[in-house]
Design a protein around this motif. Structure first.
Motif, PDB file in Angstrom:
ATOM      1  N   GLU A 210       0.794  -1.227   0.000  1.00 32.92           N
ATOM      2  CA  GLU A 210       0.000   0.000   0.000  1.00 32.92           C
ATOM      3  C   GLU A 210       0.827   1.278   0.000  1.00 32.92           C
ATOM      4  O   GLU A 210       0.298   2.363  -0.223  1.00 32.92           O
ATOM      5  CB  GLU A 210      -0.929   0.003   1.225  1.00 32.92           C
ATOM      6  CG  GLU A 210      -1.880  -1.188   1.265  1.00 32.92           C
ATOM      7  CD  GLU A 210      -2.714  -1.218   2.527  1.00 32.92           C
ATOM      8  OE1 GLU A 210      -2.651  -0.230   3.297  1.00 32.92           O
ATOM      9  OE2 GLU A 210      -3.417  -2.212   2.758  1.00 32.92           O
ATOM     10  N   GLY A 211       2.136   1.161   0.262  1.00 30.41           N
ATOM     11  CA  GLY A 211       2.972   2.352   0.344  1.00 30.41           C
ATOM     12  C   GLY A 211       2.964   2.940   1.746  1.00 30.41           C
ATOM     13  O   GLY A 211       2.407   2.369   2.682  1.00 30.41           O
ATOM     14  N   VAL A 212       3.588   4.092   1.873  1.00 31.27           N
ATOM     15  CA  VAL A 212       3.716   4.766   3.167  1.00 31.27           C
ATOM     16  C   VAL A 212       3.124   6.163   3.061  1.00 31.27           C
ATOM     17  O   VAL A 212       3.363   6.877   2.082  1.00 31.27           O
ATOM     18  CB  VAL A 212       5.197   4.855   3.605  1.00 31.27           C
ATOM     19  CG1 VAL A 212       5.323   5.534   4.955  1.00 31.27           C
ATOM     20  CG2 VAL A 212       5.822   3.469   3.644  1.00 31.27           C
ATOM     21  N   TRP A 213       2.338   6.560   4.068  1.00 33.18           N
ATOM     22  CA  TRP A 213       1.740   7.893   4.066  1.00 33.18           C
ATOM     23  C   TRP A 213       2.822   8.949   4.209  1.00 33.18           C
ATOM     24  O   TRP A 213       3.727   8.832   5.039  1.00 33.18           O
ATOM     25  CB  TRP A 213       0.739   8.017   5.209  1.00 33.18           C
ATOM     26  CG  TRP A 213       0.015   9.336   5.225  1.00 33.18           C
ATOM     27  CD1 TRP A 213      -1.083   9.677   4.512  1.00 33.18           C
ATOM     28  CD2 TRP A 213       0.362  10.493   5.994  1.00 33.18           C
ATOM     29  NE1 TRP A 213      -1.476  10.956   4.774  1.00 33.18           N
ATOM     30  CE2 TRP A 213      -0.583  11.494   5.689  1.00 33.18           C
ATOM     31  CE3 TRP A 213       1.377  10.782   6.903  1.00 33.18           C
ATOM     32  CZ2 TRP A 213      -0.555  12.762   6.252  1.00 33.18           C
ATOM     33  CZ3 TRP A 213       1.420  12.046   7.470  1.00 33.18           C
ATOM     34  CH2 TRP A 213       0.465  13.019   7.148  1.00 33.18           C
ATOM     35  N   ILE A 214       2.738   9.979   3.381  1.00 35.56           N
ATOM     36  CA  ILE A 214       3.712  11.070   3.411  1.00 35.56           C
ATOM     37  C   ILE A 214       2.987  12.398   3.518  1.00 35.56           C
ATOM     38  O   ILE A 214       2.000  12.640   2.809  1.00 35.56           O
ATOM     39  CB  ILE A 214       4.591  11.069   2.141  1.00 35.56           C
ATOM     40  CG1 ILE A 214       5.414   9.780   2.064  1.00 35.56           C
ATOM     41  CG2 ILE A 214       5.518  12.280   2.107  1.00 35.56           C
ATOM     42  CD1 ILE A 214       6.231   9.653   0.797  1.00 35.56           C
ATOM     43  N   ASP A 215       3.450  13.240   4.402  1.00 33.48           N
ATOM     44  CA  ASP A 215       2.911  14.596   4.548  1.00 33.48           C
ATOM     45  C   ASP A 215       3.532  15.458   3.449  1.00 33.48           C
ATOM     46  O   ASP A 215       4.636  15.984   3.601  1.00 33.48           O
ATOM     47  CB  ASP A 215       3.250  15.142   5.933  1.00 33.48           C
ATOM     48  CG  ASP A 215       2.592  16.494   6.205  1.00 33.48           C
ATOM     49  OD1 ASP A 215       2.226  17.188   5.233  1.00 33.48           O
ATOM     50  OD2 ASP A 215       2.441  16.860   7.382  1.00 33.48           O
ATOM     51  N   THR A 216       2.830  15.597   2.334  1.00 36.32           N
ATOM     52  CA  THR A 216       3.391  16.313   1.189  1.00 36.32           C
ATOM     53  C   THR A 216       3.606  17.797   1.465  1.00 36.32           C
ATOM     54  O   THR A 216       4.536  18.407   0.935  1.00 36.32           O
ATOM     55  CB  THR A 216       2.488  16.148  -0.043  1.00 36.32           C
ATOM     56  OG1 THR A 216       1.151  16.561   0.283  1.00 36.32           O
ATOM     57  CG2 THR A 216       2.460  14.687  -0.497  1.00 36.32           C
ATOM     58  N   VAL A 217       2.742  18.377   2.291  1.00 42.99           N
ATOM     59  CA  VAL A 217       2.910  19.795   2.645  1.00 42.99           C
ATOM     60  C   VAL A 217       4.219  19.981   3.403  1.00 42.99           C
ATOM     61  O   VAL A 217       5.004  20.906   3.126  1.00 42.99           O
ATOM     62  CB  VAL A 217       1.721  20.284   3.504  1.00 42.99           C
ATOM     63  CG1 VAL A 217       1.963  21.718   3.981  1.00 42.99           C
ATOM     64  CG2 VAL A 217       0.429  20.211   2.701  1.00 42.99           C
ATOM     65  N   PHE A 218       4.479  19.099   4.357  1.00 42.82           N
ATOM     66  CA  PHE A 218       5.726  19.159   5.120  1.00 42.82           C
ATOM     67  C   PHE A 218       6.929  19.006   4.195  1.00 42.82           C
ATOM     68  O   PHE A 218       7.929  19.738   4.314  1.00 42.82           O
ATOM     69  CB  PHE A 218       5.734  18.062   6.188  1.00 42.82           C
ATOM     70  CG  PHE A 218       7.014  17.961   6.955  1.00 42.82           C
ATOM     71  CD1 PHE A 218       7.259  18.779   8.045  1.00 42.82           C
ATOM     72  CD2 PHE A 218       7.993  17.051   6.575  1.00 42.82           C
ATOM     73  CE1 PHE A 218       8.450  18.704   8.747  1.00 42.82           C
ATOM     74  CE2 PHE A 218       9.182  16.956   7.265  1.00 42.82           C
ATOM     75  CZ  PHE A 218       9.419  17.780   8.355  1.00 42.82           C
TER      76      PHE A 218
END
Length: 232
Positions: A210-218
């Protein structure tokens, strides 16, 4: 209840070159046979060319609570899903190779079998792997075959190599026996994986799928700050 499984497939693609996901989804990939066994029963073999899947096998694959077992299980799980339309959840699967890795044993089925001193009748030899080369990838047609209308490449099968095909069927069922024997041998000399190790493995498998959640804004803000620092 456990259901031990081993697929043999063929495809225009080389799984080592393209990876499992693309291989399993490709239209040219097809199931040649599936060896299977419940618990300690003698392995059976399903060849799609001969007819529908046995009802008992079908029900076992669909039934919640039946633990599906395979060496490097992701292959069997993906082939079931993309080629046979049978979806299973990760939690239903058991992979003996993971236990071997936990014990610092080889994770190749043949080498693990040797390390655990499994009966040689249950583990195939290096010579047996020639059967996968015969049936699982395309062969170049001879000039005579091309003149007679054959395509430049073709798949060898039960019609072109009937004796080798019978040996290939035995090879497939032998893998079920081998993975089951390796499991029992490994469990007999070592306690099962700890709950912490099982959890770590489960998280690893979920991340791979499923992948890893990433905070794109950060990430964008951090990139911006880093670029500003470089300019100074």
């Amino acid at each position: 209840m456990r259901l031990w499984l081993d697929f043999e497939t063929r495809s225009d693609l080389n799984i080592k070159n393209v990876g499992l996901d693309r291989y399993a989804k490709d239209a040219s990939t097809e199931v040649l046979m599936l060896a299977w066994a419940f618990d300690d029963e003698e392995p059976g073999l399903w060849e799609p060319r001969l007819g529908p899947m046995p009802e008992r096998l079908w029900m076992g694959l669909r039934r919640v609570g039946v633990q599906k077992c395979a060496w490097n299980y992701n292959f069997e799980r993906d082939i079931l899903h993309y080629k046979l339309g049978i979806s299973t959840i990760r939690e239903e699967w058991y992979d003996p190779s993971v236990l071997c890795a936990y014990m610092s044993l080889p994770i190749g089925l043949h080498r693990a079998g040797e390390a655990l001193d499994i009966d040689q009748k249950k583990i195939h030899t290096t010579g047996d792997t020639r059967l996968t080369k015969i049936f699982c990838s395309r062969s170049k047609a001879l000039k005579k075959m091309v003149k007679e209308g054959s395509p430049l490449t073709y798949f060898k099968d039960w019609t072109t190599h009937p004796n080798e095909w019978l040996a290939f069927c035995s090879y497939c069922m032998q893998d079920v026996e081998a993975e089951r024997a390796v499991h029992y041998a490994a469990v007999n000399i070592n306690s099962p994986m700890t709950e912490e190790e099982k959890l770590a493995y489960a998280i690893d498998q979920r991340m791979n799928e499923e992948g890893v959640w990433i905070d794109t804004v950060f990430v964008e803000q951090a990139k911006k700050l880093a670029e500003e620092e470089v300019k100074q």
